[in-house]
Motif scaffolding. Structure first.
Motif, PDB file in Angstrom:
ATOM      1  N   GLY A  37       0.811  -1.211   0.000  1.00 42.98           N
ATOM      2  CA  GLY A  37       0.000   0.000   0.000  1.00 42.98           C
ATOM      3  C   GLY A  37       0.845   1.263   0.000  1.00 42.98           C
ATOM      4  N   ALA A  38       1.897   1.281   0.813  1.00 43.28           N
ATOM      5  CA  ALA A  38       2.788   2.443   0.872  1.00 43.28           C
ATOM      6  C   ALA A  38       3.508   2.635  -0.456  1.00 43.28           C
ATOM      7  CB  ALA A  38       3.797   2.272   2.003  1.00 43.28           C
ATOM      8  N   TYR A  39       3.945   1.540  -1.081  1.00 36.14           N
ATOM      9  CA  TYR A  39       4.620   1.615  -2.375  1.00 36.14           C
ATOM     10  C   TYR A  39       3.681   2.182  -3.437  1.00 36.14           C
ATOM     11  CZ  TYR A  39       6.853   0.172  -6.714  1.00 36.14           C
ATOM     12  OH  TYR A  39       7.395   0.171  -7.970  1.00 36.14           O
ATOM     13  N   GLU A  40       2.473   1.675  -3.484  1.00 38.19           N
ATOM     14  CA  GLU A  40       1.499   2.139  -4.477  1.00 38.19           C
ATOM     15  C   GLU A  40       1.160   3.617  -4.275  1.00 38.19           C
ATOM     16  OE1 GLU A  40       0.441   0.492  -7.151  1.00 38.19           O
ATOM     17  OE2 GLU A  40       1.583  -1.289  -6.611  1.00 38.19           O
ATOM     18  N   GLU A  41       1.018   4.043  -3.018  1.00 32.96           N
ATOM     19  CA  GLU A  41       0.737   5.457  -2.737  1.00 32.96           C
ATOM     20  C   GLU A  41       1.890   6.348  -3.182  1.00 32.96           C
ATOM     21  OE1 GLU A  41      -0.318   6.113   1.355  1.00 32.96           O
ATOM     22  OE2 GLU A  41      -1.948   4.638   1.269  1.00 32.96           O
ATOM     23  N   GLU A  42       3.123   5.944  -2.879  1.00 37.68           N
ATOM     24  CA  GLU A  42       4.294   6.732  -3.265  1.00 37.68           C
ATOM     25  C   GLU A  42       4.435   6.788  -4.785  1.00 37.68           C
ATOM     26  OE1 GLU A  42       7.932   8.973  -2.529  1.00 37.68           O
ATOM     27  OE2 GLU A  42       6.004   8.693  -1.551  1.00 37.68           O
ATOM     28  N   LEU A  43       4.210   5.671  -5.450  1.00 38.15           N
ATOM     29  CA  LEU A  43       4.279   5.644  -6.908  1.00 38.15           C
ATOM     30  C   LEU A  43       3.241   6.591  -7.506  1.00 38.15           C
ATOM     31  CD1 LEU A  43       5.558   4.448  -9.442  1.00 38.15           C
ATOM     32  CD2 LEU A  43       3.900   2.578  -9.288  1.00 38.15           C
ATOM     33  N   LYS A  44       2.030   6.570  -6.986  1.00 38.79           N
ATOM     34  CA  LYS A  44       0.973   7.458  -7.469  1.00 38.79           C
ATOM     35  C   LYS A  44       1.351   8.922  -7.244  1.00 38.79           C
ATOM     36  CE  LYS A  44      -3.464   8.522  -8.502  1.00 38.79           C
ATOM     37  NZ  LYS A  44      -3.315   9.767  -9.244  1.00 38.79           N
ATOM     38  N   ARG A  45       1.901   9.232  -6.067  1.00 39.64           N
ATOM     39  CA  ARG A  45       2.320  10.601  -5.764  1.00 39.64           C
ATOM     40  C   ARG A  45       3.390  11.066  -6.749  1.00 39.64           C
ATOM     41  NH1 ARG A  45       6.165  13.453  -3.546  1.00 39.64           N
ATOM     42  NH2 ARG A  45       7.467  11.673  -3.024  1.00 39.64           N
ATOM     43  N   LEU A  46       4.372  10.203  -7.017  1.00 39.39           N
ATOM     44  CA  LEU A  46       5.441  10.566  -7.943  1.00 39.39           C
ATOM     45  C   LEU A  46       4.915  10.750  -9.364  1.00 39.39           C
ATOM     46  CD1 LEU A  46       8.244   8.204  -6.628  1.00 39.39           C
ATOM     47  CD2 LEU A  46       8.178  10.694  -6.455  1.00 39.39           C
ATOM     48  N   ARG A  50       5.082  14.200 -11.468  1.00 39.67           N
ATOM     49  CA  ARG A  50       5.684  14.231 -12.802  1.00 39.67           C
ATOM     50  C   ARG A  50       4.709  14.816 -13.823  1.00 39.67           C
ATOM     51  NH1 ARG A  50       9.807  10.958 -15.854  1.00 39.67           N
ATOM     52  NH2 ARG A  50       9.168  11.179 -17.997  1.00 39.67           N
ATOM     53  N   GLN A  51       3.453  14.404 -13.751  1.00 39.25           N
ATOM     54  CA  GLN A  51       2.466  14.923 -14.688  1.00 39.25           C
ATOM     55  C   GLN A  51       2.266  16.413 -14.496  1.00 39.25           C
ATOM     56  OE1 GLN A  51       1.101  13.139 -17.327  1.00 39.25           O
ATOM     57  NE2 GLN A  51       0.643  15.237 -17.909  1.00 39.25           N
ATOM     58  N   ALA A  52       2.260  16.871 -13.237  1.00 39.54           N
ATOM     59  CA  ALA A  52       2.114  18.299 -12.962  1.00 39.54           C
ATOM     60  C   ALA A  52       3.288  19.073 -13.545  1.00 39.54           C
ATOM     61  CB  ALA A  52       2.002  18.538 -11.463  1.00 39.54           C
ATOM     62  N   VAL A  60      10.823  16.717 -19.502  1.00 35.54           N
ATOM     63  CA  VAL A  60      11.228  15.398 -19.016  1.00 35.54           C
ATOM     64  C   VAL A  60      11.629  15.495 -17.543  1.00 35.54           C
ATOM     65  CG1 VAL A  60      12.691  13.383 -19.429  1.00 35.54           C
ATOM     66  CG2 VAL A  60      12.109  14.896 -21.324  1.00 35.54           C
ATOM     67  N   PRO A  61      10.673  15.701 -16.663  1.00 33.44           N
ATOM     68  CA  PRO A  61      11.022  15.761 -15.243  1.00 33.44           C
ATOM     69  C   PRO A  61      11.382  14.370 -14.715  1.00 33.44           C
ATOM     70  CG  PRO A  61       8.665  15.873 -15.512  1.00 33.44           C
ATOM     71  CD  PRO A  61       9.268  15.904 -16.896  1.00 33.44           C
ATOM     72  N   PRO A  62      12.279  14.309 -13.741  1.00 31.51           N
ATOM     73  CA  PRO A  62      12.665  13.006 -13.198  1.00 31.51           C
ATOM     74  C   PRO A  62      11.533  12.385 -12.393  1.00 31.51           C
ATOM     75  CG  PRO A  62      13.657  14.763 -11.928  1.00 31.51           C
ATOM     76  CD  PRO A  62      12.966  15.404 -13.105  1.00 31.51           C
ATOM     77  N   LEU A  63      11.494  11.067 -12.384  1.00 36.83           N
ATOM     78  CA  LEU A  63      10.531  10.338 -11.569  1.00 36.83           C
ATOM     79  C   LEU A  63      11.315   9.789 -10.388  1.00 36.83           C
ATOM     80  CD1 LEU A  63       7.648   9.317 -11.237  1.00 36.83           C
ATOM     81  CD2 LEU A  63       8.248   7.319 -12.570  1.00 36.83           C
ATOM     82  N   GLN A  64      11.498  10.635  -9.380  1.00 36.41           N
ATOM     83  CA  GLN A  64      12.254  10.216  -8.211  1.00 36.41           C
ATOM     84  C   GLN A  64      11.654  10.815  -6.952  1.00 36.41           C
ATOM     85  OE1 GLN A  64      16.153  11.588  -9.097  1.00 36.41           O
ATOM     86  NE2 GLN A  64      15.719  13.706  -8.627  1.00 36.41           N
ATOM     87  N   SER A  65      11.856  10.126  -5.871  1.00 38.24           N
ATOM     88  CA  SER A  65      11.309  10.574  -4.604  1.00 38.24           C
ATOM     89  C   SER A  65      12.218  11.611  -3.970  1.00 38.24           C
ATOM     90  CB  SER A  65      11.161   9.387  -3.657  1.00 38.24           C
ATOM     91  OG  SER A  65      10.686   9.827  -2.412  1.00 38.24           O
TER      92      SER A  65
END
Length: 73
Positions: A37-46, A50-52, A60-65
């Motif tokens: 659940g935490a992984y899925e939430e963090e992935l969605k946030r990232l 990125r889309q924003a 090409v913004p990075p996809l990183q936490s």
């Protein structure tokens, strides 16, 4: 798993395969469910971040936490 899917599995797919029961696809324990659940939430946030950034004109913004890691890695 790659042969079965016809592609390289995602980290999430591998985690789910190794932490759920074959007979009912239920998580083997609460910790596994919580980690997923935490992984899925963090992935969605990232992905949302990125889309924003793309919508704001960054091509090409990075996809990183930017959050600190929890130390379980």
């Amino acid at each position: 798993m790659a042969l079965e899917l016809g592609r390289t599995p995602t980290q999430s797919e591998v985690f789910a395969r190794t932490h759920t029961r074959k007979e009912d696809r239920e998580w083997v324990d609460k910790r596994s469910s919580d980690v997923n659940g935490a992984y899925e939430e963090e992935l969605k946030r990232l992905q949302d971040e990125r889309q924003a950034a793309i919508d704001a004109g960054d091509p090409v913004p990075p996809l990183q936490s930017t959050r600190p890691r929890c130390g379980h890695e």
